[in-house]
Design an enzyme around this catalytic site. Structure first.
Site: not given
Ligand code: 13P
Length: 271
Positions: A9-11, A106, A184, A190, A223, A250-251
């Site tokens: 997920n590149w947001k 989300h 999540e 994050g 995370s 994510g990140g």
């Protein structure tokens, strides 16, 4: 679902041009590492979720130049409305032929106004368009005991899927349409403090229990990185009662090498 599903997920982190370059790097590194297809027997399915404006260029790059890798594309959201006069909306039908799945509910969309009702309608529209809905659920309080966390998350799942049922998509039809649930925890996103695999599995079992025996794949997100991905996947393996079916990242998914390290951790049995 046999293979771990890894969703990146590149947001809203990248421009469309950067998203195309990341997708290209991921495909090239996958080829270098000998990962010939992501929907094969020994590899997890890899899904990239770029921004709305990155969907078309990323999907066309992957189809045009890396079709043999079978990397999927997912949208990060879709409209609660169907096709029609809805200026500014991205309806599920708009995504057909571009994305194979849609992330829905989300926590960052819930914070921006998504409700159980709108999430249920989004799920129904996604399924009706032939897209796999990826329903995100998550608890808000890190200190809560597992016994409190599980009902909170299962409640979100039940309310959203009840709304989808009211829109003509009961749970059995959603599961047939490929419904995936992603657990999540809000406090894990994050934060570099993931939930433990045991806690995530307790939630997964709660969701699967609420699913009346239907095979509902549950992913974990929050995370996840290359250093801890294997722990989720080790816990996933060999669980007769289902448990985790993959990861929503994510990140760490913004770094192509790290994303493929996560894929590798999901693929390789650890000793
Ligand atoms: P992080 O992996 O950055 O914690 O984000 C998780 C997430 O929100 C994926 O949808």
């Amino acid at each position: 679902m046999q293979q771990p599903l890894i969703i990146a997920n590149w947001k809203a982190n990248l421009s469309p041009g950067e998203e195309v370059e990341r997708a290209r790097s991921i495909a090239q590194i996958a080829l270098e590492r000998g990962l010939s297809a992501f929907n094969g027997i020994d590899t997890p399915t890899l899904v990239l979720a770029p921004s709305a404006v990155g969907l078309v260029p990323v999907a066309s790059l992957l189809q045009r130049e890396y079709g043999n890798l079978a990397i999927e594309v997912a949208a990060q959201d879709c409209s609660a409305e169907g096709i029609g006069a809805h200026t500014g909306e991205l309806v599920a039908a708009n995504l057909v032929g571009i994305a194979a799945s849609v992330i829905i509910g989300h926590s960052e969309r819930r914070a921006a106004g998504d409700t159980d009702s709108s999430i249920g309608r989004k799920i129904a529209h996604a399924a009706a368009a032939g897209l796999r809905p990826i329903l995100c659920v998550g608890d808000a309080t890190q200190s809560a005991a597992t016994e409190a966390r599980v009902p909170e998350v299962v409640g979100q799942f039940e309310r959203a899927t009840a709304q989808a049922a009211a829109a003509g998509w009961p749970l059995d039809r959603l599961v047939a349409a490929g419904l995936v649930v992603a657990y999540e925890p809000l406090w894990a996103i994050g934060s570099h403090t993931p939930a433990t695999p045991m806690d995530a599995m307790a939630v997964a079992r709660g969701i699967q229990g609420a699913g009346n025996g239907l095979a509902i794949p549950v992913l974990y997100g929050g995370s996840v990185d290359a250093g801890n991905a294997a722990s989720w996947c080790d816990e996933t393996r060999g669980q007769a009662d289902g448990a985790l079916s993959g990861l929503l990242v994510g990140g760490a998914s913004l770094d192509p090498r790290e994303l493929l390290d996560i894929v590798g951790a999901a693929t390789m049995p650890r000793r």
